[in-house]
Design a protein around this motif. Structure first.
Motif, short mmCIF file in Angstrom:
data_model
loop_
_atom_site.label_atom_id
_atom_site.label_comp_id
_atom_site.label_asym_id
_atom_site.label_seq_id
_atom_site.Cartn_x
_atom_site.Cartn_y
_atom_site.Cartn_z
N PHE A 30 3.92 5.89 -5.41
CA PHE A 30 4.20 5.97 -6.84
C PHE A 30 2.96 6.11 -7.72
N GLY A 31 1.77 5.90 -7.15
CA GLY A 31 0.58 6.01 -7.96
C GLY A 31 -0.56 6.75 -7.31
N GLY A 32 -0.34 7.24 -6.08
CA GLY A 32 -1.39 7.97 -5.39
C GLY A 32 -2.57 7.08 -4.98
N TYR A 33 -2.36 5.77 -4.92
CA TYR A 33 -3.45 4.84 -4.64
C TYR A 33 -3.97 4.99 -3.21
N GLU A 34 -5.28 4.94 -3.08
CA GLU A 34 -5.94 4.89 -1.78
C GLU A 34 -7.09 3.88 -1.90
N PRO A 35 -7.30 3.06 -0.87
CA PRO A 35 -8.42 2.12 -0.91
C PRO A 35 -9.76 2.83 -1.11
N TYR A 36 -9.88 4.03 -0.59
CA TYR A 36 -11.05 4.88 -0.82
C TYR A 36 -10.57 6.32 -0.68
N PRO A 37 -11.26 7.29 -1.27
CA PRO A 37 -10.83 8.68 -1.17
C PRO A 37 -10.73 9.13 0.29
N GLY A 38 -9.61 9.71 0.63
CA GLY A 38 -9.38 10.21 1.98
C GLY A 38 -8.75 9.22 2.92
N PHE A 39 -8.52 7.99 2.47
CA PHE A 39 -7.93 6.95 3.32
C PHE A 39 -6.60 7.41 3.90
N HIS A 40 -5.71 7.89 3.05
CA HIS A 40 -4.37 8.25 3.51
C HIS A 40 -4.42 9.37 4.53
N ASP A 41 -5.26 10.37 4.31
CA ASP A 41 -5.39 11.46 5.29
C ASP A 41 -5.91 10.94 6.62
N LYS A 42 -6.91 10.06 6.57
CA LYS A 42 -7.51 9.54 7.80
C LYS A 42 -6.50 8.71 8.58
N VAL A 43 -5.80 7.78 7.91
CA VAL A 43 -4.85 6.94 8.65
C VAL A 43 -3.62 7.73 9.06
N SER A 44 -3.26 8.76 8.31
CA SER A 44 -2.13 9.61 8.71
C SER A 44 -2.43 10.29 10.04
N LYS A 45 -3.67 10.74 10.24
CA LYS A 45 -4.06 11.34 11.52
C LYS A 45 -4.02 10.30 12.63
N MET A 46 -4.50 9.09 12.35
CA MET A 46 -4.47 8.02 13.35
C MET A 46 -3.02 7.67 13.71
N LEU B 246 0.82 -1.21 0.00
CA LEU B 246 0.00 0.00 0.00
C LEU B 246 0.86 1.26 0.00
N GLU B 247 1.97 1.24 0.73
CA GLU B 247 2.88 2.39 0.75
C GLU B 247 3.46 2.65 -0.65
N ILE B 248 3.88 1.59 -1.31
CA ILE B 248 4.45 1.73 -2.66
C ILE B 248 3.39 2.23 -3.64
N LEU B 249 2.20 1.64 -3.58
CA LEU B 249 1.12 2.07 -4.47
C LEU B 249 0.74 3.52 -4.24
N HIS B 250 0.73 3.94 -2.98
CA HIS B 250 0.40 5.34 -2.68
C HIS B 250 1.51 6.29 -3.12
#
Length: 187
Positions: free
Chosen positions: A154-170, A148-152
Motif C-alpha cells: 500500500f505504500g511501496g515501502y522497502e527497508p532499503y532501495p532494492g530490498f523487495h527485488d532482492k528478497v523476491s529473487k531469494m 512489511l507486506e502491507i507497507l510494501h
C-alpha cells in the motif's frame, strides 16, 4: 528449503525470504495479513490472564517490538508501536473480561485465526506453513512479515532501495528448490 543467509538473528533479508517462501499466494498472504496480529493480541491476552507475574505480557511485547526495531528502524518502530498497542489492548481486555470470559475469547479467536491460516496454506498456498520447518522463526517473524507486506503493497515501502527485488529473487529460488524437492519425491 534454503535456510536464511548467514546474517543470523538480525538478517532481515534471510528471515523475510524464509517466511516469504511459504507465502506466495496472494489469498494466503491476505489471510495472514488479517489474522496474524489478532493471534499476537490474543496470545498476549492469554499471558495477561495466566502469567505468574504481572509484567510477562509487557516483556513479551517489548521483546518482539525491540527485535523488529533492530531489524529495520522505520518499519520496526511502527511494529513496536503495534506490539505496545496489542499489549495495552490485551491488558484492558483482561481487566474487563476477567479470567472466566477472557480465556474463552482467547480460545475462540485463536482457533478461528489459526484455522484460517491453515486454510490459507492448504487451499490456496498448497504448502505446509513455515512453522512446521522452523517454529521459532515463524512465530517471531510472522507479525513483522505481514506488516512489511502491507507497507510494501500500500505504500511501496522497502527497508532499503532494492530490498523487495532482492528478497523476491531469494524467495523464488527457495520456492524452486522446494518444488524440485517435491517433484523428486513424487516421481
Amino acid at each position: 528449503m534454503a535456510k536464511p543467509s548467514g546474517g543470523g538473528l538480525l538478517d532481515l533479508e534471510g528471515h523475510y525470504a524464509f517466511y516469504g517462501a511459504y507465502h506466495s499466494n496472494p489469498v494466503n498472504v491476505g489471510i495472514h495479513e488479517l489474522f496474524v496480529w489478532p493471534i499476537f493480541l490474543t496470545a498476549l491476552l492469554l499471558v495477561h490472564l495466566t502469567a505468574p507475574f504481572a509484567h510477562a505480557a509487557g516483556i513479551g511485547a517489548a521483546v518482539y517490538g525491540a527485535y523488529y526495531f533492530l531489524l529495520d528502524r522505520r518499519a520496526g518502530a511502527l511494529a513496536a508501536l503495534l506490539c505496545f498497542l496489542c499489549w495495552a489492548g490485551s491488558g484492558a481486555l483482561a481487566a474487563r473480561l476477567g479470567f472466566s470470559v477472557g480465556w474463552k475469547v482467547v480460545l475462540v479467536a485463536q482457533l478461528f485465526c489459526w484455522t484460517m491460516q491453515f486454510i490459507g496454506h492448504g487451499v490456496f498456498e498448497k504448502r505446509a506453513p513455515a512453522l512446521l520447518d522452523n517454529l521459532v522463526q515463524a512465530f517471531l517473524m510472522a507479525p513483522f512479515f505481514v506488516l512489511l507486506e502491507i507497507l510494501h503493497t500500500f505504500g511501496g515501502y522497502e527497508p532499503y532501495p532494492g530490498f523487495h527485488d532482492k528478497v523476491s529473487k531469494m524467495i523464488e529460488e527457495a520456492r524452486k528448490e522446494w518444488e524440485d524437492k517435491n517433484s523428486k519425491k513424487s516421481s
